[in-house]
Each structure stands twice: as C-alpha cells, then as structure tokens.
Design an enzyme around this catalytic site. Sequence first.
Site, PDB file in Angstrom:
ATOM      1  N   GLN A  94       0.827  -1.207   0.000  1.00  0.00           N
ATOM      2  CA  GLN A  94       0.000   0.000   0.000  1.00  0.00           C
ATOM      3  C   GLN A  94       0.857   1.250   0.000  1.00  0.00           C
ATOM      4  O   GLN A  94       1.650   1.478   0.910  1.00  0.00           O
ATOM      5  CB  GLN A  94      -0.930   0.031   1.214  1.00  0.00           C
ATOM      6  CG  GLN A  94      -1.827   1.272   1.220  1.00  0.00           C
ATOM      7  CD  GLN A  94      -2.716   1.374   2.434  1.00  0.00           C
ATOM      8  OE1 GLN A  94      -2.948   0.390   3.131  1.00  0.00           O
ATOM      9  NE2 GLN A  94      -3.221   2.566   2.693  1.00  0.00           N
ATOM     10  N   CYS A 100      -6.559   1.568   2.657  1.00  0.00           N
ATOM     11  CA  CYS A 100      -6.421   0.214   3.206  1.00  0.00           C
ATOM     12  C   CYS A 100      -7.680  -0.622   2.985  1.00  0.00           C
ATOM     13  O   CYS A 100      -7.595  -1.850   2.829  1.00  0.00           O
ATOM     14  CB  CYS A 100      -6.055   0.264   4.684  1.00  0.00           C
ATOM     15  SG  CYS A 100      -7.230   1.122   5.739  1.00  0.00           S
ATOM     16  N   HIS A 174      -7.898   0.721  10.429  1.00  0.00           N
ATOM     17  CA  HIS A 174      -7.121   0.010   9.419  1.00  0.00           C
ATOM     18  C   HIS A 174      -7.810  -1.307   9.051  1.00  0.00           C
ATOM     19  O   HIS A 174      -8.423  -1.953   9.902  1.00  0.00           O
ATOM     20  CB  HIS A 174      -5.718  -0.285   9.947  1.00  0.00           C
ATOM     21  CG  HIS A 174      -4.818  -0.929   8.950  1.00  0.00           C
ATOM     22  ND1 HIS A 174      -4.498  -0.347   7.748  1.00  0.00           N
ATOM     23  CD2 HIS A 174      -4.168  -2.127   8.964  1.00  0.00           C
ATOM     24  CE1 HIS A 174      -3.689  -1.142   7.070  1.00  0.00           C
ATOM     25  NE2 HIS A 174      -3.490  -2.238   7.779  1.00  0.00           N
ATOM     26  N   ASP A 191      -2.034  -7.560   4.215  1.00  0.00           N
ATOM     27  CA  ASP A 191      -2.067  -6.188   4.712  1.00  0.00           C
ATOM     28  C   ASP A 191      -0.999  -5.423   3.956  1.00  0.00           C
ATOM     29  O   ASP A 191       0.183  -5.766   4.021  1.00  0.00           O
ATOM     30  CB  ASP A 191      -1.778  -6.207   6.217  1.00  0.00           C
ATOM     31  CG  ASP A 191      -1.735  -4.829   6.856  1.00  0.00           C
ATOM     32  OD1 ASP A 191      -1.741  -3.815   6.127  1.00  0.00           O
ATOM     33  OD2 ASP A 191      -1.684  -4.762   8.096  1.00  0.00           O
TER      34      ASP A 191
END
Length: 241
Positions: A94, A100, A174, A191
């Site tokens: 990211q 996110c 998040h 993630d």
Amino acid sequence: MTKHFVPLECNPEVFDELIHSLGVTTALSFHDVYVIDDPDMLAMIPRPVYALLLVFPVSDTYEEYRHDSDKDLADDYYNSVSGTDKEQAVWFKQTIGNACGTMALLHALANGIPAGMIEPGSTIDILIKESIPLNTVERVKLLENSTELEQQHAKVGIKGDTAAPDAEASVEFHYVCLTRARNSDHLVELDGRRKGPIDLGPLSPDSDLLSEPALNKVREFLARESASSAFSIIALAPSFS
C-alpha cells in the site's frame, strides 16, 4: 506527492457497490459478521465465505505486533517473490494514503474468490491479470496509475451511514484481509502495510473463512485489540438468493 483515497466505511452496501462496479458478479456480496462464537448467528451468513475483512483502530499493541512480526524481513524481500512461481498469495504494497479498505478488497478478489465470479474483461479482471506477473514495485505503479480503480473508489467513498472524511485526513482505523492464498491451500493475512503476506497455516479444501482455523486467527486479533470495542468484520460470500 502521495496519492490519497477517501477512506471507505466498513459497510457491506458500500463494498458491494465497489466490487460490482469493478466487475465482480452480483452472485457475491459482503455480509456483517456481528459475533464469531454464536453458531446460530454465523449460520445466517451464506457459505462458503471466501474472505474476511477486519477493521480496527491502529493501537500501540497492534503496531508492536506488526513490527515484531516483520523485524527479521528485509523491507523489499517480497519483490523477488512476487510475480514468480514462488508466490503463494498475490500481495499488494500500500502506497496510496487511506486506501487500506480498497487494498483489503483487492487482496480478497485477487486470491480468495473463484475465477468465475469475475466478469471477463472487467476492471478487476484486467487489474488482477496484469498484476500477477509483476513484482511488488511494478504492482505499486499499476495501482497508482489505475484511473478506473481511482474513479470507482471515488464514487463509493462518499457513501455510507456517516460523513466521509477528507482523503488526506488522519484516520485511526485500518483494514486487514484474511483469505485463502491464490496458489495454495493456506490461510493468509494480507495487509499492504506489512512486508508481504503472512502465512497462517494450512486450510483444508473443504474449509472456508468461517471455519475454526480462520476464526481462531480472528480471535487472536480480538484478544490483541481487547482494549478497543471498535472492531468490525465483514465477510465476502454468496449473495442472498
């Protein structure tokens, strides 16, 4: 200058609109997961569940866990794995601020769902196919330069039950995706803020993301973030018929 997206509200209707606009068939939808230890409540969610998106405040406890887990990995170690036959799970780093939620969504769609659930030639179909042979750096450029992804995100980013914050606002929440790896029967934590996928162990072919191996990993998240009550889960699964 860093690109920013408006943060997505953890709302199944918002995520449904985004995935369907990108090219996922209406046979799939998101569903709220209110509890994980009540079989009757879980039975209300259509099966199989292909992915879970977890959203929670970024606490000091979580940051300590994240840094401790990644400390022995080089920052760019996954660049030599992505796009090769060594890659089990398609992972995106990211770099877009406040994206996110969209990153978690991309991880779910690139890994956990059957290919037949994506319309051929759609935005997400092309994006996933173009990303698979690329390394991490090239995938970053692909996402940053995707006008279609940015436009579709912008359309839903302003929707939801609460007023959307500014794209460059500081947001404490998040998203993390739990799903099955694209190229193996392993449960993975995906993630974009980590250094690569986190292998959470094998997941039998007849198990989904509401099976006990997956729910046990959710319980670990909940235990670690026990100081906060602001923890939400949505599940990607078949739509209600």
